[in-house]
Design a protein around this motif. Structure first.
Motif, short mmCIF file in Angstrom:
data_model
loop_
_atom_site.label_atom_id
_atom_site.label_comp_id
_atom_site.label_asym_id
_atom_site.label_seq_id
_atom_site.Cartn_x
_atom_site.Cartn_y
_atom_site.Cartn_z
N ARG A 475 -11.95 -18.01 2.19
CA ARG A 475 -12.31 -17.19 3.75
C ARG A 475 -11.06 -16.82 4.02
NH1 ARG A 475 -16.30 -20.87 7.64
NH2 ARG A 475 -18.23 -20.69 5.80
N LEU A 476 -10.30 -16.30 3.43
CA LEU A 476 -9.55 -15.08 3.97
C LEU A 476 -9.12 -14.72 4.77
CD1 LEU A 476 -8.30 -14.08 1.03
CD2 LEU A 476 -7.39 -16.00 1.10
N TYR A 477 -8.21 -15.21 6.08
CA TYR A 477 -8.37 -14.63 7.03
C TYR A 477 -6.57 -14.02 7.56
CZ TYR A 477 -11.84 -17.26 8.28
OH TYR A 477 -12.76 -18.30 8.84
N ASP A 478 -6.76 -13.12 8.53
CA ASP A 478 -6.04 -11.78 8.62
C ASP A 478 -5.47 -11.96 10.06
OD1 ASP A 478 -3.33 -10.46 8.38
OD2 ASP A 478 -4.90 -9.14 7.05
N ARG A 479 -4.94 -11.41 10.37
CA ARG A 479 -4.46 -10.32 12.20
C ARG A 479 -6.15 -10.05 12.81
NH1 ARG A 479 1.57 -9.32 11.95
NH2 ARG A 479 2.17 -11.13 11.59
N LEU A 480 -5.99 -10.37 13.83
CA LEU A 480 -7.75 -10.09 14.55
C LEU A 480 -7.86 -8.91 14.61
CD1 LEU A 480 -10.47 -10.93 14.97
CD2 LEU A 480 -9.82 -12.03 17.39
N PHE A 481 -6.13 -7.91 15.10
CA PHE A 481 -6.31 -6.81 15.55
C PHE A 481 -5.54 -5.93 14.82
CE2 PHE A 481 -7.74 -8.90 19.88
CZ PHE A 481 -8.86 -7.95 19.89
N THR A 482 -5.74 -4.81 14.55
CA THR A 482 -4.93 -3.86 13.91
C THR A 482 -2.67 -3.72 14.65
OG1 THR A 482 -5.62 -2.33 14.70
CG2 THR A 482 -6.68 -3.20 12.69
N ARG A 502 -10.70 -5.85 8.54
CA ARG A 502 -10.74 -6.97 7.03
C ARG A 502 -9.73 -7.97 7.19
NH1 ARG A 502 -10.24 -1.77 5.39
NH2 ARG A 502 -8.20 -1.17 6.28
N SER A 503 -10.27 -8.56 8.68
CA SER A 503 -9.23 -10.26 10.02
C SER A 503 -10.59 -10.89 8.96
CB SER A 503 -9.87 -9.66 11.12
OG SER A 503 -11.07 -10.19 11.20
N MET A 504 -11.20 -11.13 8.08
CA MET A 504 -12.12 -12.13 7.54
C MET A 504 -12.45 -11.33 6.28
SD MET A 504 -14.86 -15.05 8.27
CE MET A 504 -15.90 -13.57 7.94
N GLU A 505 -11.68 -12.23 4.93
CA GLU A 505 -12.53 -11.88 3.69
C GLU A 505 -13.00 -12.75 3.09
OE1 GLU A 505 -10.87 -9.82 -0.71
OE2 GLU A 505 -9.73 -9.42 0.80
N ILE A 506 -14.42 -13.10 2.13
CA ILE A 506 -14.39 -14.47 1.88
C ILE A 506 -15.04 -14.25 0.89
CG2 ILE A 506 -17.06 -15.69 2.25
CD1 ILE A 506 -17.67 -15.15 5.06
N LEU A 507 -14.81 -15.01 -0.14
CA LEU A 507 -13.96 -15.05 -1.72
C LEU A 507 -15.24 -16.36 -2.25
CD1 LEU A 507 -9.92 -14.96 -2.25
CD2 LEU A 507 -12.62 -13.09 -2.62
N ALA A 508 -16.64 -15.81 -2.88
CA ALA A 508 -17.76 -17.70 -2.71
C ALA A 508 -17.08 -18.20 -4.33
CB ALA A 508 -18.93 -16.78 -2.87
N SER A 509 -16.94 -17.28 -4.93
CA SER A 509 -16.69 -18.35 -6.26
C SER A 509 -15.19 -18.89 -6.77
CB SER A 509 -17.09 -17.35 -7.73
OG SER A 509 -17.54 -16.38 -7.23
N CYS A 510 -14.47 -19.56 -5.86
CA CYS A 510 -13.48 -19.90 -6.16
C CYS A 510 -13.50 -21.20 -6.72
CB CYS A 510 -12.55 -20.03 -4.92
SG CYS A 510 -12.37 -18.24 -3.57
N LYS A 511 -11.96 -21.24 -7.73
CA LYS A 511 -12.43 -22.86 -8.22
C LYS A 511 -10.57 -23.36 -7.94
CE LYS A 511 -15.52 -21.47 -10.92
NZ LYS A 511 -16.92 -21.70 -11.11
N ILE A 512 -11.23 -24.67 -7.85
CA ILE A 512 -10.06 -25.36 -7.27
C ILE A 512 -10.21 -27.04 -7.93
CG2 ILE A 512 -9.24 -26.65 -4.77
CD1 ILE A 512 -10.60 -24.73 -3.70
N GLU A 513 -8.62 -27.18 -8.50
CA GLU A 513 -8.02 -28.55 -9.66
C GLU A 513 -9.23 -29.48 -9.13
OE1 GLU A 513 -4.06 -29.11 -8.59
OE2 GLU A 513 -4.62 -30.90 -7.61
#
Ligand code: ATP
Ligand code: MG
Length: 565
Positions: A475-482, A502-513
């Motif tokens: 989950r990529l979080y950004d500042r809550l207000f513009t 765009r304060s939250m963007e969810i990336l569902a298929s990430c690949k991690i070591e």
């Protein structure tokens, strides 16, 4: 916190405490308190007050009380008491045995009110709330005395007792101090001391009381009862100080704490009042008090903030007598600084594209040594598997790159971190013309990331082995207000219109070591080249979830540099 944590120049409050000690005031004692109302969760502004109160106490080896200021049963709940206590502990502070509730003093406060009535310093007023407001006057005009101001002591005692016994309805009457309706301080124009609240059950005293003390009456007396020496509060209470002192003077309280006001913390790109935060939660703009975009302590913790970063932030912003707004970038900077020295580095690919290394042996797997934290030699190394099929970041490849793009492109060679140089030989597309796979070759002579012939590449990419990587949601979080100040201007009541879509963007298929397969909730990592990420409270092996606490790009350094110029 610790004795080595000395201050080069003391702030005005610490200076005052030191002077009082030197003059032998309060018999050489220092006692502070943090007095939250249990009607919401703590935010970063409260952290400033906590660090100040507990900090000063510990610098003098003195106690700091935790006192729940629970005088309004309509809004207060045990769940907030528990959450507040947990947050203070997590921040690293300890009230030891000094846990108090203003409600512990309800009997004493009632006795004090009776004492004031007997001395002719308080009366029961039967004006309505609206009338009391109208009679109060303005900054330029004196107030008007209530027609009930002249009631006899006997009548007042009788009415007050009947208020207590629940014989009146809310708003029928209040107990007021008899001070001066013409005072230049509006707060001194016969302020209310007690009001009737019948609807609510108090979280501790249940239905015992039908009248509750007002903040101004309860706070100074609670401070005095507990033997507080320095009662630190935010600037909006400066106007109330004459009343704080007046009440204690009338009652000949055994101890008369000194109220000292300091500027509250304001932070850009967020809101900081519990009422506004509650609105964000109740209207569903965020997913709860601990949503990682919230400026609450629990939200910051879930996002990946460390208590060290928050304490350091509070120490560095200092305390002042004038209000200002601290740049959110500075809070983020403090977190980066802390995690940079402590967080384990790992490789994670958030938006993956497949890379097949054609000349790499089909079934070969190499365990490559990777450095856990270049800032910390003691952190050691770990092994990360490398194989024929990998993932890299989709953004690290461009089929038709512009001049300044130095990463992977057809025919170009780059370094895979800790591994080899690879060169892109062919691009595989699907029926829609989208790139779905990159066919590459590797140079076995570049193991570890350097060419024996000394040739250079312009980019180093992170990667994971396709067969070994674990899946994760990120989950990529950004500042809550513009906007910097969501409460500015006429539209402030509609501050929610300024929420960053765009304060939250969810990336569902990430690949991690694979070393993160059993990452425990609350652990923070640096995902190389991407930022700092913290395993969410709901993350578990097989269902990994990471929150981006902060990116690597430090805007504060930039801001600092332009300010210097
Ligand atoms: P809010 O204004 O967010 O609703 P509050 O002042 O009503 O907060 P309390 O529980 O009464 O919340 O606050 C407890 C203590 O924290 C008080 O001493 C208060 O002055 C202090 N405090 C609250 N907000 C801030 C802030 N932004 N900066 C510094 N101290 C704060
Ligand atoms: Mg308050």
């Amino acid at each position: 916190m610790s004795p080595e944590n000395t201050y080069e120049s003391l702030d005005f409050i610490r200076t005052k405490v030191a002077e009082d000690l030197k003059e032998g005031k309060n018999d050489g004692r220092v006692v502070t308190r943090f007095p939250p109302e249990p009607n919401g969760f703590l935010h970063i502004g409260h952290a400033k007050s906590i660090c100040l109160n507990f900090g000063i106490a510990s610098e003098h080896n003195a106690p700091c009380h935790l006192r729940f200021d629970d005088t309004n049963p309509c809004k207060e709940e045990d769940k907030y008491v528990e959450a507040i206590a947990e947050d203070i502990k997590w921040l690293g502070f300890d009230w030891k045995n000094n846990l108090f509730y203003a409600s512990d003093y309800f009997d004493k406060l009632y006795q004090h009110a009776v004492e004031m009535i007997k001395k002719g310093q308080a009366y029961v007023d039967s004006l309505s709330f609206d009338e009391i407001r109208q009679y109060r006057g303005t900054l330029t005009e004196p107030g008007t005395e209530s027609p009930y101001r002249g009631r006899s002591v006997e009548e007042n005692l009788d009415l007050f007792e009947r208020m207590k016994n629940g014989e009146f309805e809310e708003g029928d009457c209040v107990l007021r101090a008899k001070i001066d309706m013409a005072s230049a301080h509006i707060v001194m124009r016969d302020p209310a001391l007690y009001r009737i609240i019948k609807r609510s059950q108090h979280h501790r005293t249940g239905g015992k009381w039908r009248i509750y003390p007002m903040y101004d009456f309860a706070h100074c007396l609670s401070d005095s009862i507990e033997g507080i020496t320095h009662s630190l509060c935010t600037l909006e209470f400066a106007n109330h100080r004459p009343l704080y002192d007046w009440i204690l003077d009338q009652l000949e309280a055994p101890c008369h704490p000194q109220q000292i006001e300091f500027a509250r913390l304001n932070l850009s790109y967020t809101v900081m009042s519990k009422r506004k935060l509650l609105q964000l939660v109740e209207e569903g703009h965020v997913q709860g008090w601990d949503d990682p975009r919230m400026p609450t302590i629990c939200g910051l913790r879930r996002r990946g903030y460390t208590s060290e970063a928050i304490r350091n932030f509070c120490e560095r912003i200092g305390v002042a007598k004038v209000e200002g707004t601290i740049d959110m970038a500075f809070l983020e900077h403090c977190l980066r600084e802390d995690l940079n020295s402590r967080a384990q580095r790992v490789m994670a690919v958030l938006k993956p594209i497949k890379v097949v290394i054609e000349n790499y042996p089909d079934s070969q797997v190499e365990e490559l040594e990777c450095i856990n934290n270049p800032e910390d030699p003691d952190a050691g190394t770990r092994k990360v598997p490398f194989s024929k099929t990998l993932y890299i970041e989709r953004d690290d490849f461009m089929e038709d790159p512009p001049k300044k793009f130095f990463r992977l492109a057809p025919g170009r060679e780059v370094r895979l971190r800790y591994a080899y140089f690879i060169k892109c030989e062919e691009v595989v597309k699907n029926g829609l013309g989208e790139v779905v796979e990159l066919r590459c070759t590797y140079d076995p002579e570049t193991r570890g990331g350097n060419a024996s012939d000394g040739r250079k590449v312009k980019a180093t990419l992170h990667w994971v082995s396709a067969d070994h990587a674990v899946n994760a949601e990120v989950r990529l979080y950004d500042r809550l207000f513009t906007v910097e100040n969501p409460m500015a201007g006429k539209e402030k009541e509609d501050f929610t219109a300024r929420i960053n879509p765009r304060s939250m963007e969810i990336l569902a298929s990430c690949k991690i070591e694979p070393s993160l397969a059993d990452a425990s909730p609350g652990t923070s990592y640096q995902f190389e080249r991407l930022g700092y990420f913290c395993a969410d409270k709901n993350s578990s092996p097989g269902n990994l979830i990471f929150n981006r606490a902060v990116s690597l790009r430090d805007q504060w350094v930039k801001i600092g540099n332009t300010q210097k110029k």
